[in-house]
Design a protein around this motif. Sequence first.
Motif, short mmCIF file in Angstrom:
data_model
loop_
_atom_site.label_atom_id
_atom_site.label_comp_id
_atom_site.label_asym_id
_atom_site.label_seq_id
_atom_site.Cartn_x
_atom_site.Cartn_y
_atom_site.Cartn_z
N THR A 232 -55.26 -0.23 -23.02
CA THR A 232 -54.85 0.38 -21.75
C THR A 232 -55.70 1.59 -21.39
OG1 THR A 232 -53.12 1.48 -23.06
CG2 THR A 232 -52.46 -0.40 -21.73
N ALA A 233 -56.58 2.03 -22.30
CA ALA A 233 -57.52 3.10 -21.98
C ALA A 233 -58.76 2.56 -21.28
CB ALA A 233 -57.92 3.86 -23.24
N HIS A 234 -58.76 1.24 -21.02
CA HIS A 234 -59.82 0.63 -20.22
C HIS A 234 -59.18 0.06 -18.96
CE1 HIS A 234 -63.04 -2.51 -19.34
NE2 HIS A 234 -63.61 -1.33 -19.20
N TYR A 235 -59.82 0.24 -17.83
CA TYR A 235 -59.23 -0.07 -16.53
C TYR A 235 -58.96 -1.56 -16.34
CZ TYR A 235 -58.21 1.11 -11.66
OH TYR A 235 -57.58 1.32 -10.47
N ALA B 48 -55.52 -5.67 -14.34
CA ALA B 48 -55.22 -7.10 -14.46
C ALA B 48 -53.71 -7.33 -14.47
CB ALA B 48 -55.86 -7.66 -15.73
N LEU B 49 -52.97 -6.51 -15.22
CA LEU B 49 -51.51 -6.64 -15.27
C LEU B 49 -50.90 -6.36 -13.90
CD1 LEU B 49 -50.71 -4.89 -18.67
CD2 LEU B 49 -50.65 -7.35 -18.19
N THR B 50 -51.42 -5.35 -13.22
CA THR B 50 -50.90 -5.00 -11.89
C THR B 50 -51.19 -6.10 -10.88
OG1 THR B 50 -51.36 -2.68 -12.42
CG2 THR B 50 -50.80 -3.19 -10.16
N VAL B 51 -52.42 -6.59 -10.88
CA VAL B 51 -52.78 -7.67 -9.96
C VAL B 51 -51.94 -8.92 -10.23
CG1 VAL B 51 -54.61 -9.29 -9.36
CG2 VAL B 51 -55.12 -6.86 -9.49
N GLY C 52 -48.95 -9.14 -11.51
CA GLY C 52 -47.58 -8.96 -11.05
C GLY C 52 -47.45 -8.97 -9.54
N LEU C 53 -48.27 -8.17 -8.85
CA LEU C 53 -48.13 -8.03 -7.40
C LEU C 53 -48.60 -9.28 -6.65
CD1 LEU C 53 -49.23 -4.31 -6.86
CD2 LEU C 53 -46.93 -5.26 -7.15
N VAL C 54 -49.72 -9.85 -7.07
CA VAL C 54 -50.24 -11.04 -6.38
C VAL C 54 -49.32 -12.24 -6.61
CG1 VAL C 54 -52.14 -12.70 -6.27
CG2 VAL C 54 -52.63 -10.25 -6.39
N SER C 55 -48.82 -12.38 -7.84
CA SER C 55 -47.96 -13.53 -8.13
C SER C 55 -46.67 -13.47 -7.32
CB SER C 55 -47.64 -13.59 -9.62
OG SER C 55 -46.95 -12.44 -10.05
N VAL C 56 -46.06 -12.27 -7.20
CA VAL C 56 -44.82 -12.20 -6.43
C VAL C 56 -45.08 -12.43 -4.95
CG1 VAL C 56 -44.77 -9.70 -5.93
CG2 VAL C 56 -42.64 -10.93 -6.29
N HIS C 57 -46.22 -11.97 -4.43
CA HIS C 57 -46.56 -12.27 -3.04
C HIS C 57 -46.75 -13.77 -2.84
CE1 HIS C 57 -46.96 -8.51 -0.82
NE2 HIS C 57 -47.46 -7.94 -1.91
N ALA C 58 -47.38 -14.44 -3.81
CA ALA C 58 -47.59 -15.88 -3.70
C ALA C 58 -46.26 -16.63 -3.73
CB ALA C 58 -48.50 -16.36 -4.84
N LEU D 177 -50.80 2.34 -9.40
CA LEU D 177 -50.07 1.94 -10.61
C LEU D 177 -51.02 1.71 -11.78
CD1 LEU D 177 -47.31 1.31 -11.74
CD2 LEU D 177 -47.56 -1.05 -10.99
N SER D 178 -52.12 1.00 -11.53
CA SER D 178 -53.08 0.73 -12.60
C SER D 178 -53.82 1.99 -13.02
CB SER D 178 -54.06 -0.35 -12.17
OG SER D 178 -54.72 0.01 -10.96
N THR D 179 -54.17 2.84 -12.05
CA THR D 179 -54.93 4.06 -12.36
C THR D 179 -54.07 5.06 -13.12
OG1 THR D 179 -56.25 3.74 -10.36
CG2 THR D 179 -56.32 5.90 -11.37
N ARG D 180 -52.78 5.14 -12.81
CA ARG D 180 -51.89 6.08 -13.50
C ARG D 180 -51.85 5.78 -15.00
NH1 ARG D 180 -47.77 4.98 -10.93
NH2 ARG D 180 -47.57 6.74 -9.49
N LEU D 181 -51.65 4.52 -15.35
CA LEU D 181 -51.58 4.15 -16.76
C LEU D 181 -52.93 4.36 -17.45
CD1 LEU D 181 -50.13 2.94 -19.19
CD2 LEU D 181 -50.69 0.66 -18.31
#
Length: 259
Positions: free
Chosen positions: A119-122, A127-130, A132-138, A191-195
Amino acid sequence: MNLPQIHLDPDILFTVGPVPVSNAMLSAFFVSFLLIVLGILVKTRIALIPGRLQMLIEIIVTFYLEKMEMALGSEKEARRLTPFIVTVALIVVISNQLTLIPLLGSITAGDVNLFKTPTAHYSLTIALTVLGLVSVHAIVFLKAPLRHLGNFFKFHLLFKMKSIKELPMVLIEIFLGLMDIIGEIAKLVSLSTRLFGNMFAGEVVVLIISSLLFATQFLFPIPFIVLSILSGFVQAFVFSILLGIFMSGTWNGIKEKAY
């Protein structure tokens, strides 16, 4: 004083064809392996009277199920999203603590650490954020395509005006709908940048303190390591909860009464 080299890019260990395999990627695979082993252990040891491991997993799942039910307003729909949110939470919490496992963080291949906090690499956080968000939109788009698109492109409101006096409010609604598209992108980035930022900063602090003097390699880093452990759990909780809230917000979007 021998300060370590600090850089955002992970170290490349080897390549598989055109694909470079970094220590962050290898660590992510190792975390996945640990989760698979954990899943097998839990499945094979399920009993009417739960053991410690089963009880811990049940507490985690029940906690997230209750939170998702509060966000979605339906237990049936909460049960659909909870497994994904719990999986993300476990991936993040294990990834955050991976290099704090005794001896694991000190394994090297040549001059390169074999393992790095994923998680110290972007790449992992985004990837986890995309995912989650893309799958729920789909999913939501497949369930109600017109209503889902109507939450962002509200031009249909122009045809529902009863008088020209409503035009300013309708134009504002159309503008806000288009701004929601930017908001969805902002959710992904924030969300991804915060983590990533929190875990990378924690890793850098421990490295710098450990490298200042020979004496600081042993006692001085301990408070920062403890803080890093606590931060790892907190960041996993915050990331998974926020991802669940964002996903439930999109899911609830098609329930709202159309204009």
